[in-house]
Design an enzyme around this catalytic site. Sequence first.
Site, short mmCIF file in Angstrom:
data_model
loop_
_atom_site.label_atom_id
_atom_site.label_comp_id
_atom_site.label_asym_id
_atom_site.label_seq_id
_atom_site.Cartn_x
_atom_site.Cartn_y
_atom_site.Cartn_z
CB CYS A 325 -61.83 73.69 25.61
SG CYS A 325 -61.76 74.17 27.33
CG ASP A 326 -62.88 70.18 19.71
OD1 ASP A 326 -64.01 70.27 19.18
OD2 ASP A 326 -61.83 70.17 19.07
#
Lengths: 377, 377
Positions: A325-326
């Site tokens: 999720c980066d």
Amino acid sequence: MATQRIIDFLAQNRPEGPCLVVDLDVVQRNYETFTHALPDSRIFYAVKANPAPEVLSLLANLGSNFDTASVVEIEMAMAAGATPDRISFGNTIKKERDIARAHELGIRLFAVDCVEEVEKIARVAPAARVFCRILTDGEGAEWPLSRKFGCAPSMALEVLEHAHHLGLHAYGVSFHVGSQQCNLDAWDKALGEAASIFNTLADRGIQLSMVNMGGGFPTRYLRDVPKTHAYGAAIVDSLHTHFGNHMPETIIEPGRGMVGDAGVIKAEVVLISRKHADDPIRWVYLDIGKFGGLAETMDEAIRYPITTIHDGGDVAPCVLAGPTCDSADVMYEKKPYDLPIALTIGDEVLIEATGAYTTTYSAVAFNGFSPLASYVI
Amino acid sequence: MATQRIIDFLAQNRPEGPCLVVDLDVVQRNYETFTHALPDSRIFYAVKANPAPEVLSLLANLGSNFDTASVVEIEMAMAAGATPDRISFGNTIKKERDIARAHELGIRLFAVDCVEEVEKIARVAPAARVFCRILTDGEGAEWPLSRKFGCAPSMALEVLEHAHHLGLHAYGVSFHVGSQQCNLDAWDKALGEAASIFNTLADRGIQLSMVNMGGGFPTRYLRDVPKTHAYGAAIVDSLHTHFGNHMPETIIEPGRGMVGDAGVIKAEVVLISRKHADDPIRWVYLDIGKFGGLAETMDEAIRYPITTIHDGGDVAPCVLAGPTCDSADVMYEKKPYDLPIALTIGDEVLIEATGAYTTTYSAVAFNGFSPLASYVI
């Protein structure tokens, strides 16, 4: 580049999740190629490139020496069978208590690039050999070489003189031409600087013995790179040019060049999508990314070859990203990566030439994902 | 920013090596601040920011919900006491077998940003709630927000309609304004887009319920940032502007804003040197760097406050680097960091506001260095 042994291993074992598979036969061949290309140089394998115990044991048995970055790496090299005289503490940035611990373990060869580091070594590792790293510009290297390590050649004179006056053995000079260095001339300039330091210090009564020529030897990724023997020939030529009949002892520190092409990462396509209905670029998300072992895609520096079961069919440009999720976990976007149009969610892909600088770079648990698994065969 | 509890802990325990210390009192205060600033929104803590079990347990007890990126994070949130109805699988990139596993665990709320992901969920998590992430430009955010997550608002209509037709519950819209977002207006534009999607789909017979306003709430690093209640007021204003009397259920997903200022990293100065005799810039090497937990210094994006025992004395510009043999392990160089001239090798320094995005980013064993140790007090 995946060897038949690697392909067979993956087919038989079908490991779950992304993993690196390293073929020791390739490591052995690379070691032998280095010994033939530079028969008069001692090889110090850069442990940080891939410290898998099987790799270290193989190289220890073949007669390799080891360039280490920390006490843990020293202990790993010793556990693999290397005696302390075959190990260099090659990190220029060391805590004094780590130098003391290395000295207790029998290590007698240390890298420095400033008088402050020399003083630490003089205090806790008396009479040890030190070599001073000098700065090079790294021109021609694909992985960025900053000014982090090394000092100006003029300062190296002071550093080595200081070591000599403190009772250390001022042993030599080291440099690093930059990782994944594809310019054969890169070594020549640095060897010229090294010879000049040898001469100046000889005039001051200090006889240096050794030139550590570092690593930088490339792995073939998408583009062809010169062969190891071409590097060897160029380096031997430069040594003769600059040192004439007074050839120093020499060391090389291959890491990427030793293990890079020995490993392949198996990964899975998690998602393929577009950002709007008529987006010409597909986004391909793998189950490995920048934080799962492919840190060297930072700034799109290293461009790995990727093979799929659809190779040979039509291709189209993709943005390639990791599973976290980066938003920074995107590998190739500025220059999209061509992948087969037939590529599908769930497909396995092979990311080739990933034997170096992958497993140990992987994040310990980012987003809950495990570090990269590794199999050495 | 280091609390007295953190300072006392370090003084009493003197842990060896770099470590993060997190003060749970600060996490609790941040949680309460969010609930006061946005009393009508449910808080889903972004587990990836810091998944320490003590942090998760505290937040579970306080009533928080959890935004998770993987099955492992779901399991961690459940182990901390959160029931499945309080957990969102917020990663838009999921393997189908992980969606199935999450569904088995009771998870019913999933993020999507394309029809391909909707189809996976429809197959293995029938009747689940899905929300579609839309793209925002991230203007004003300090940590780069790429186009990795989300789709154009026009495509979100199709995605949610497709979910509806496959029997899923088309539940809402999400967006993320960019991490460390300091522009209070950033939420307004995205809320306008969300309202427009609500209206268009209502016309097509699909009633959305929820707007997930994501994270982006900043931590104070070197520069002041707006207070949480200022964000809350701006967001509530925008909600009223765009949704009038039909206010949706809302969610926020603070990660950095919840734990960033609750943690401090204790590190040690390993070396201070210069590159040539009259170099105006000192190089300061710490025992932690880009691969040991400070990955967010990538491209010098996040600039942490650093305190030393010499604060108040004269300062001079330094390049700040980590301890590994990787030339890319340099934190601040383009814009050097001012540190006290009295700073000495062996000094301890505190790197403040490091409670988020540090421990889990750290490399598993690069150069033989251990991952960042963490103490939660």
